[in-house]
Design a protein around this motif. Structure first.
Motif, PDB file in Angstrom:
ATOM      1  N   UNK A 186       0.797  -1.225   0.000  1.00  0.00           N
ATOM      2  CA  UNK A 186       0.000   0.000   0.000  1.00  0.00           C
ATOM      3  C   UNK A 186       0.829   1.274   0.000  1.00  0.00           C
ATOM      4  N   UNK A 187       2.167   1.151  -0.049  1.00  0.00           N
ATOM      5  CA  UNK A 187       2.987   2.317  -0.360  1.00  0.00           C
ATOM      6  C   UNK A 187       2.636   2.884  -1.725  1.00  0.00           C
ATOM      7  N   UNK A 188       2.276   2.032  -2.655  1.00  0.00           N
ATOM      8  CA  UNK A 188       1.942   2.488  -4.002  1.00  0.00           C
ATOM      9  C   UNK A 188       0.747   3.427  -3.942  1.00  0.00           C
ATOM     10  N   UNK A 189       0.714   4.444  -4.820  1.00  0.00           N
ATOM     11  CA  UNK A 189      -0.472   5.301  -4.855  1.00  0.00           C
ATOM     12  C   UNK A 189      -1.722   4.433  -5.021  1.00  0.00           C
ATOM     13  N   UNK A 190      -2.786   4.838  -4.370  1.00  0.00           N
ATOM     14  CA  UNK A 190      -3.981   3.990  -4.290  1.00  0.00           C
ATOM     15  C   UNK A 190      -4.484   3.544  -5.649  1.00  0.00           C
TER      16      UNK A 190
END
Lengths: 469, 469
Positions: A186-190
């Motif tokens: 969930x570090x990745x942009x949503x």
């Protein structure tokens, strides 16, 4: 952007991967040389060749490949996509190798990276374009109801894109990497995280190398999209094994014998060997491996003069600064160990950085102990290959964070890859393992390692995809 | 090693924490000055003072504290442990702040750190000694069946150690940090990971700031020790809130008014403010906050001259190189933004690095938008304090990785802290939020933020511990 040779007949089985089974190089006289690739994946996917009406879709990777596409040169059953070079570079280096690889292997220095900014968004658009080129090519060439097997994190969006274009196809996807835990993914942009998950969920079957990575993927889907999101997709686990027949034959050709002799000379008589063979990849943990070896020599001086660490660390992704720094640290540390402990007749670490497959096989043959200590690894085929080839039986020191651990854990010496003291202890146990035990374990390791040879691995997936299993 | 003042009567309620409610400094004339600490935690734990027969056990932290112990000086109800300085340093800096903090906040550059070697083992032994000193002191001074509330990751082993010494006690533990996901927690050497979990499971109640961290802890126990391991311990969640009464009174003293005027002058008339106040801690994400602000100025030039980013970044752990480098990067980036966009009459970033609580409160008062974007944070009290104090109502841009997000998420503008573009967009929304909406949201934020004031937070735990709830 995609320049195609005349379309072949509609294919019944298709494979898609960034790298294909063949590559071209330009000769000085302007001609093109073709070269078949090697390795377990190519070997497994090459089982497609046995299928009638099969097609392998891949990207043109260099000037030779691009020239081959332009000239309409190509092998039957292979279609190279001439994707614009800057698009390919942004998709492959920018997104796949610098973001998705880092996320799934948990490699970031989180206080400062990743930074998802406008530059990232620009590269992401290229990743979409690259995936769409594959989806379009597959859609164009697949026969009604054909089976399509899409490979790896480079092509995570392609299954969903292809599903939209061709709802009739049976689409499979295979991840050759680990999958990140939820808190890391969930570090990745949503919106990007969602696109990636929905891309893979566009497949009828989404497959992983081990149960652990499959569970991590379903946890991400459940947490980010809801449990319902998984209802249309089956999750498969297929643990790619070593190709015993190929390895045994290849390891006894004259070029390997020759290198074996050269290595024996470097090692010196009567010494044990600890062998590692890796790309110089951040996840492979070569630095801590050397630290563990240093600790072994320091804490158990009885091993001095009696063991040699053969470390092959082949350069990888040297266009990225963090990889260059890592490579330099490997070399510095090897030199430091040799300077500290080496004697006139004994070089404690034999480090080679020039890729040479025959020399790797020679090292496998003479290994007493193998060190495979990645901090995180989808599978790790070296762990499976060494027991098959080693001549005296080889004790395997294996990270429990490698996918191979699920299959080999029982007969390996398990280590926590961050625990340098524990790794040194396992190396000592490996070197002192009684011959009988080492030989027995090594045999069982070889059996487990070759249980699912590459071609079977591929055919199992194909059957399951067709049967809806 | 532990030199004690004459033992007070057996205590009925005990608190244990590394830092106590009072500290001593040596005057030039050889006398000792006592100073009471501040902050939400001290305020909450100070509720113990209302209890009869209460004792706060803490470590002597500096020369003044140690001298106070040696002279037998001390406040009633406080017992300082004079733990050998090198032991304290190894336990506090070496283990607690450089290992446990990094694991729970996921801060490592994993390809190279952590390295668990002999030096780590030596420091770990100190951490055990430090924890045992606390457990022994608590065991010595607790009355039959007394309640003991042990604080934070510095004292993760103490509950189990105390349980062995005094099975009759009711033992609680509270983690003020996040808890690591399983795949990150298992980086720790296996025996160490198990010791830490069993240490906390020695408590009757093990408590966390949010459900998320509690779930992460139980996942680690289940995965590493088996589901049975949790059967003897209750898991509690107590979300520490802001101390509204204290803050409102403190924020309107003359020293704050004075700093408010000075800040207004620095900002210039008619400009909006984005306020952040943090220690310069790797997890606080100050660098990406500045990058987001830079992107705001670049992508929406209408904000130039019209907004000022007030960033207070107070030095923290400057004995660690990685923290010094981070602090330098914060300063460099602030200067770069000011050099790029600043004009004769407008300084885009007002950065202060000298800790000044009164100035922090002044900044809270004039905040139009607050930026609280940690990559991972147990709770984050700044997010709770600003809405209580801000005079015109404050839009809160809040990382969903902060524990406070569970309570404030509804009225905050949620961000993914790695997403710089998304953060810039949220800052724009915060600055353009209509006055009415901002004021309404801010009021609701203040209500949610103060729902569990520190003293209530403490008393709830004490009651639950005593009642076996």
């Amino acid at each position: 952007m995609v320049s195609a040779p005349p379309p072949p007949p509609a294919a019944q089985v298709l494979v898609a991967s960034n790298r294909g089974p063949v590559s071209y190089s330009l000769r000085d006289d302007g001609g093109l040389d073709a070269r078949r690739g090697g390795g377990g994946l190519v070997s497994g996917l090459s089982a497609i060749g046995a299928e009638a009406d099969a097609l392998w879709v891949c990207a043109a990777l260099g000037d030779g490949d691009r020239e081959a596409v332009r000239r309409g040169v190509g092998e039957p059953g292979v279609r190279m996509l001439d994707i614009e070079e800057s698009v390919h570079s942004d998709a492959y280096n920018g997104i796949a190798n610098s973001v998705l690889w880092f996320v799934h292997h948990m490699l970031y220095q989180t206080p400062l990276e990743p930074v998802f900014d406008e530059e990232f968004r620009r590269q992401w658009a290229a990743y979409e374009t690259y995936n769409r080129a594959f989806a379009q090519a597959l859609a164009d060439q697949a026969a009604d109801g054909a089976a399509v097997l899409i490979q790896d994190y480079h092509l995570a969006l392609a299954p969903g894109m292809l599903r939209e274009l061709r709802p009739d196809l049976r689409i499979g996807h295979f991840s050759h990497t680990p999958w990140a835990p939820v808190d890391y993914f969930r570090m990745l942009p949503d919106d990007i995280a969602e696109q990636l998950l929905r891309g893979l969920l566009g497949a009828d079957r989404t497959c992983f190398l081990t149960r652990r990575w499959a569970d991590a993927f379903t946890a991400c889907c459940t947490e980010l999209l809801g449990a319902d999101s998984l209802s249309g997709t089956r999750i498969g686990v297929h643990g790619l094994g070593a190709d015993a027949d190929f390895l045994r034959e290849r390891a006894h050709r004259p070029d390997v014998d020759e290198r074996l002799e050269a290595l024996r000379e470097q090692i010196g008589p009567g010494r044990k060997t600890i062998v590692r063979v890796d790309r110089t990849e951040l996840s492979k943990n070569i630095v801590r491996g050397l630290l563990a070896y240093r600790h072994l020599l320091e804490s158990r001086p009885e091993w001095r003069e009696r063991v040699v660490h053969i470390a092959f660390a082949y350069p990888s992704r040297q266009d990225l600064a963090v990889y260059r720094a890592y490579t330099a640290e490997v070399q510095r540390l090897a030199e430091e160990i040799n300077a500290t402990y080496g004697t006139a007749g004994w070089t404690p670490v034999v480090l080679h950085v020039k890729d040479d497959f025959a020399r790797s096989l020679a090292a496998y043959r003479l290994a007493d102990a193998a060190l495979v200590n990645p901090i995180r690894d989808g599978m790790n085929l070296v762990a499976k290959e060494i027991p098959v080839i080693s001549e005296r039986g080889c004790a395997l020191v294996l990270s429990r964070e490698a996918g191979a651990y699920e299959e080999l854990g029982e007969d390996a010496l398990a280590i926590n890859p961050y625990d340098v003291t524990g790794t040194a202890q396992a190396l000592h146990e490996a070197l002192t393992m009684p011959d009988g035990e080492r030989s027995e374990r090594s045999k069982r390791l070889a059996v487990a390692a070759t249980a699912l040879p590459p071609q079977q691995w591929f055919l199992d997936q194909l059957r399951a995809l067709r049967e809806g299993g």
